[in-house]
Design a protein around this motif. Structure first.
Motif, PDB file in Angstrom:
ATOM      1  N   PHE A 184       0.857  -1.376  -0.115  1.00  0.00           N
ATOM      2  CA  PHE A 184      -0.030   0.193  -0.139  1.00  0.00           C
ATOM      3  C   PHE A 184       1.007   1.470  -0.015  1.00  0.00           C
ATOM      4  CE2 PHE A 184      -2.492   3.307   1.893  1.00  0.00           C
ATOM      5  CZ  PHE A 184      -3.779   3.396   1.301  1.00  0.00           C
ATOM      6  N   GLU A 185       0.771   1.989  -0.997  1.00  0.00           N
ATOM      7  CA  GLU A 185       1.652   3.185  -1.170  1.00  0.00           C
ATOM      8  C   GLU A 185       0.922   4.387  -0.588  1.00  0.00           C
ATOM      9  OE1 GLU A 185       3.471   6.180  -4.625  1.00  0.00           O
ATOM     10  OE2 GLU A 185       2.842   4.273  -4.983  1.00  0.00           O
ATOM     11  N   MET A 186       1.419   5.084   0.347  1.00  0.00           N
ATOM     12  CA  MET A 186       1.008   6.288   0.898  1.00  0.00           C
ATOM     13  C   MET A 186       1.796   7.464   0.778  1.00  0.00           C
ATOM     14  SD  MET A 186       0.146   4.750   4.957  1.00  0.00           S
ATOM     15  CE  MET A 186      -1.072   6.191   5.299  1.00  0.00           C
ATOM     16  N   ASP A 187       0.966   8.816   0.798  1.00  0.00           N
ATOM     17  CA  ASP A 187       1.532   9.890   0.434  1.00  0.00           C
ATOM     18  C   ASP A 187       1.838  10.284  -0.880  1.00  0.00           C
ATOM     19  OD1 ASP A 187       1.507  10.466   3.181  1.00  0.00           O
ATOM     20  OD2 ASP A 187       3.356   9.331   3.486  1.00  0.00           O
ATOM     21  N   MET A 236       3.898   0.671   2.512  1.00  0.00           N
ATOM     22  CA  MET A 236       3.288  -0.296   3.793  1.00  0.00           C
ATOM     23  C   MET A 236       2.802  -1.444   3.309  1.00  0.00           C
ATOM     24  SD  MET A 236       3.416   2.401   6.023  1.00  0.00           S
ATOM     25  CE  MET A 236       2.233   1.957   7.269  1.00  0.00           C
ATOM     26  N   VAL A 237       3.139  -2.701   4.292  1.00  0.00           N
ATOM     27  CA  VAL A 237       2.563  -3.787   3.932  1.00  0.00           C
ATOM     28  C   VAL A 237       2.058  -4.296   5.376  1.00  0.00           C
ATOM     29  CG1 VAL A 237       4.200  -4.464   2.395  1.00  0.00           C
ATOM     30  CG2 VAL A 237       4.916  -4.795   4.667  1.00  0.00           C
ATOM     31  N   VAL A 238       1.024  -5.409   5.209  1.00  0.00           N
ATOM     32  CA  VAL A 238       0.624  -5.982   6.329  1.00  0.00           C
ATOM     33  C   VAL A 238       1.530  -6.614   7.342  1.00  0.00           C
ATOM     34  CG1 VAL A 238      -1.895  -6.345   5.405  1.00  0.00           C
ATOM     35  CG2 VAL A 238      -0.038  -7.961   5.371  1.00  0.00           C
ATOM     36  N   ASP A 239       1.172  -6.613   8.538  1.00  0.00           N
ATOM     37  CA  ASP A 239       2.228  -7.071   9.674  1.00  0.00           C
ATOM     38  C   ASP A 239       2.793  -8.426   8.985  1.00  0.00           C
ATOM     39  OD1 ASP A 239       1.575  -4.688  10.807  1.00  0.00           O
ATOM     40  OD2 ASP A 239       0.630  -5.622  12.640  1.00  0.00           O
ATOM     41  N   GLU A 240       1.589  -9.366   8.717  1.00  0.00           N
ATOM     42  CA  GLU A 240       2.384 -10.634   8.200  1.00  0.00           C
ATOM     43  C   GLU A 240       3.279 -10.949   7.178  1.00  0.00           C
ATOM     44  OE1 GLU A 240      -1.269  -9.849   8.442  1.00  0.00           O
ATOM     45  OE2 GLU A 240      -1.438 -10.246  10.646  1.00  0.00           O
TER      46      GLU A 240
END
Length: 71
Positions: free
Chosen positions: A28-31, A49-53
């Motif tokens: 997931f790309e933020m900003d 960003m990536v999910v914790d897992e």
């Protein structure tokens, strides 16, 4: 979600997103919109960003991607 990297290098972002998706990790790309709003001067970094897992696997891919430019 965990932050994988924060950078304003569009080539690194593009290649990293490609490699993550290739390995089945959906980043997931933020900003990105903020970067566009500031006029695409490259001042504001974008976050991937990536999910914790997936963070550990994604970190290994990031290390591989960053190391591939040094050889």
């Amino acid at each position: 979600m965990k932050e994988l990297i924060r950078t304003n290098d569009p080539v690194l972002i593009s290649f990293l997103l490609h490699r993550l998706r290739e390995e089945g990790i959906e980043p997931f790309e933020m900003d990105g919109h903020m970067s566009f709003m500031e006029g695409s001067l490259g001042i504001l970094p974008r976050r991937i960003m990536v999910v914790d897992e997936d963070h550990e696997s994604a970190r290994k891919i990031l290390d591989e991607v960053q190391g591939s430019g040094n050889g």
